[in-house]
Write a protein that holds these residues in place. Sequence first.
Motif, mmCIF file in Angstrom:
data_model
loop_
_atom_site.group_PDB
_atom_site.id
_atom_site.type_symbol
_atom_site.label_atom_id
_atom_site.label_comp_id
_atom_site.label_asym_id
_atom_site.label_seq_id
_atom_site.Cartn_x
_atom_site.Cartn_y
_atom_site.Cartn_z
ATOM 1 N N ARG A 149 0.865 -1.155 0.047
ATOM 2 C CA ARG A 149 -0.186 -0.172 0.200
ATOM 3 C C ARG A 149 0.797 1.373 -0.029
ATOM 4 O O ARG A 149 0.455 2.234 -0.634
ATOM 5 C CB ARG A 149 -1.027 -0.112 1.092
ATOM 6 N N SER A 161 -7.688 6.618 -6.039
ATOM 7 C CA SER A 161 -7.672 5.435 -5.596
ATOM 8 C C SER A 161 -7.599 4.251 -6.284
ATOM 9 O O SER A 161 -8.125 3.225 -6.217
ATOM 10 C CB SER A 161 -9.004 5.202 -4.562
ATOM 11 N N THR A 177 -6.753 1.012 -4.614
ATOM 12 C CA THR A 177 -7.969 0.461 -3.820
ATOM 13 C C THR A 177 -8.094 -1.060 -3.738
ATOM 14 O O THR A 177 -8.245 -1.690 -2.559
ATOM 15 C CB THR A 177 -9.218 1.045 -3.994
ATOM 16 N N GLN A 206 -5.992 -3.668 -1.394
ATOM 17 C CA GLN A 206 -6.228 -3.363 -0.065
ATOM 18 C C GLN A 206 -7.258 -4.687 0.463
ATOM 19 O O GLN A 206 -7.428 -4.514 1.890
ATOM 20 C CB GLN A 206 -6.525 -2.152 0.342
ATOM 21 N N LYS A 207 -7.508 -5.504 -0.139
ATOM 22 C CA LYS A 207 -8.815 -6.258 0.273
ATOM 23 C C LYS A 207 -8.420 -7.738 0.858
ATOM 24 O O LYS A 207 -9.119 -8.202 1.711
ATOM 25 C CB LYS A 207 -9.708 -6.517 -0.922
ATOM 26 N N TYR A 247 -8.055 9.147 7.813
ATOM 27 C CA TYR A 247 -8.513 7.800 7.702
ATOM 28 C C TYR A 247 -9.350 7.362 8.472
ATOM 29 O O TYR A 247 -9.911 7.917 9.650
ATOM 30 C CB TYR A 247 -7.250 6.775 7.868
ATOM 31 N N ARG A 293 -10.953 1.576 9.688
ATOM 32 C CA ARG A 293 -10.470 0.629 8.919
ATOM 33 C C ARG A 293 -9.136 0.953 8.030
ATOM 34 O O ARG A 293 -8.905 0.006 7.094
ATOM 35 C CB ARG A 293 -11.408 -0.119 7.936
ATOM 36 N N ASN A 338 -9.248 3.156 5.826
ATOM 37 C CA ASN A 338 -9.313 3.787 4.341
ATOM 38 C C ASN A 338 -9.104 5.230 4.546
ATOM 39 O O ASN A 338 -9.592 5.887 5.562
ATOM 40 C CB ASN A 338 -10.926 3.331 4.147
ATOM 41 N N LYS A 339 -8.607 5.727 3.279
ATOM 42 C CA LYS A 339 -8.647 7.325 3.310
ATOM 43 C C LYS A 339 -9.799 7.776 3.171
ATOM 44 O O LYS A 339 -10.387 7.656 2.190
ATOM 45 C CB LYS A 339 -7.531 7.485 2.274
ATOM 46 N N TYR A 394 -16.867 4.450 1.534
ATOM 47 C CA TYR A 394 -16.492 3.210 1.325
ATOM 48 C C TYR A 394 -17.418 2.120 1.699
ATOM 49 O O TYR A 394 -18.282 2.399 2.428
ATOM 50 C CB TYR A 394 -15.026 2.498 1.775
ATOM 51 N N GLY A 439 -14.182 -2.304 1.937
ATOM 52 C CA GLY A 439 -13.149 -1.471 1.747
ATOM 53 C C GLY A 439 -13.059 -0.921 0.407
ATOM 54 O O GLY A 439 -12.125 -0.111 -0.005
ATOM 55 N N LEU A 483 -13.923 1.987 -2.523
ATOM 56 C CA LEU A 483 -14.406 3.375 -2.545
ATOM 57 C C LEU A 483 -15.701 3.057 -3.456
ATOM 58 O O LEU A 483 -15.754 2.747 -4.508
ATOM 59 C CB LEU A 483 -13.504 3.999 -3.256
#
Length: 287
Positions: free
Chosen positions: A9, A29, A32, A35-36, A196, A199, A201-202, A222, A226, A228
Amino acid sequence: MNFVKNSLRKILSLIAVPLLVAFAVIFTSLQTSQQKDTDAIKQMKSKHTKIYTFPKGEKEHNQGYKIFDKLQKYNAKGLITQSFQYKSDTLFSYTNYYYDTSNLLIKSKEFNSDNTPYLTIKYTHDKNGFVTRADYLRNTQKQYDDHRNPVEVEFEKYYKNLFTYIIYINDFMGNVLEEKYYTSDKRLSFKYTFKYDFRYNKIETKFYNNKGSVSWRKKMKYNKEGFLTQYKLYMNNRPALLSKFKYQLDSNKNWIKRVETRKLYNNFFAYDIKDNTIVTENEIEYY
């Protein structure tokens, strides 16, 4: 596992030279999907991302204008090793990434399609392995214009106004809270700040100009996975753009297609911001 996930990340957030409003709005993102699922990250061998823009309201996305085309390759540890940038289906540039024995990114080297060097970036880390500084060595970059065509020495004047190093402030998890961009004479060129959720997330990005004023900000939302789902762009404290996202996933729960629909707010106009639909496709190869 968590080290690989956080390292990937961070790397993906550092390797691209940050641009201004138009780029930030279009390419929100891109990382994104990484990140899952940690196992999916480790299995990923390559990812080819293509982004198209379509006129608003067009329901069948068959023909669009390609605005981004990049292939990224990863090793078995989930770390990016090479990236290839294409324009009009032709190789435009490529970048190699180098790590130390602790799998920390220490340097990247970008080359033109003819293998001539273009840009080198060196990274400094703190005791936790988080990047605190990136130095952009632009000596060879000064030999080319924005389209990578060879130019005379006078073009060096252009690079005197570009940032040459970035200072990062991170939280205890390694999430970047602030990025400050400085020129070679230590003048602040611009900066970003980030927030953030629980979690990681930004959820907010702010862009400050060299006078310290906020030029624009984005607020993101999100889903529980997670991904977006929407962001709202504000310029001069006025709502400018609302974007919403829908995804198509593969069996590893990485998204392979994302459709972004946009709405410009009434009485708002900016040359760089359009309400076109943006479609992003990821072709992923796994180990």
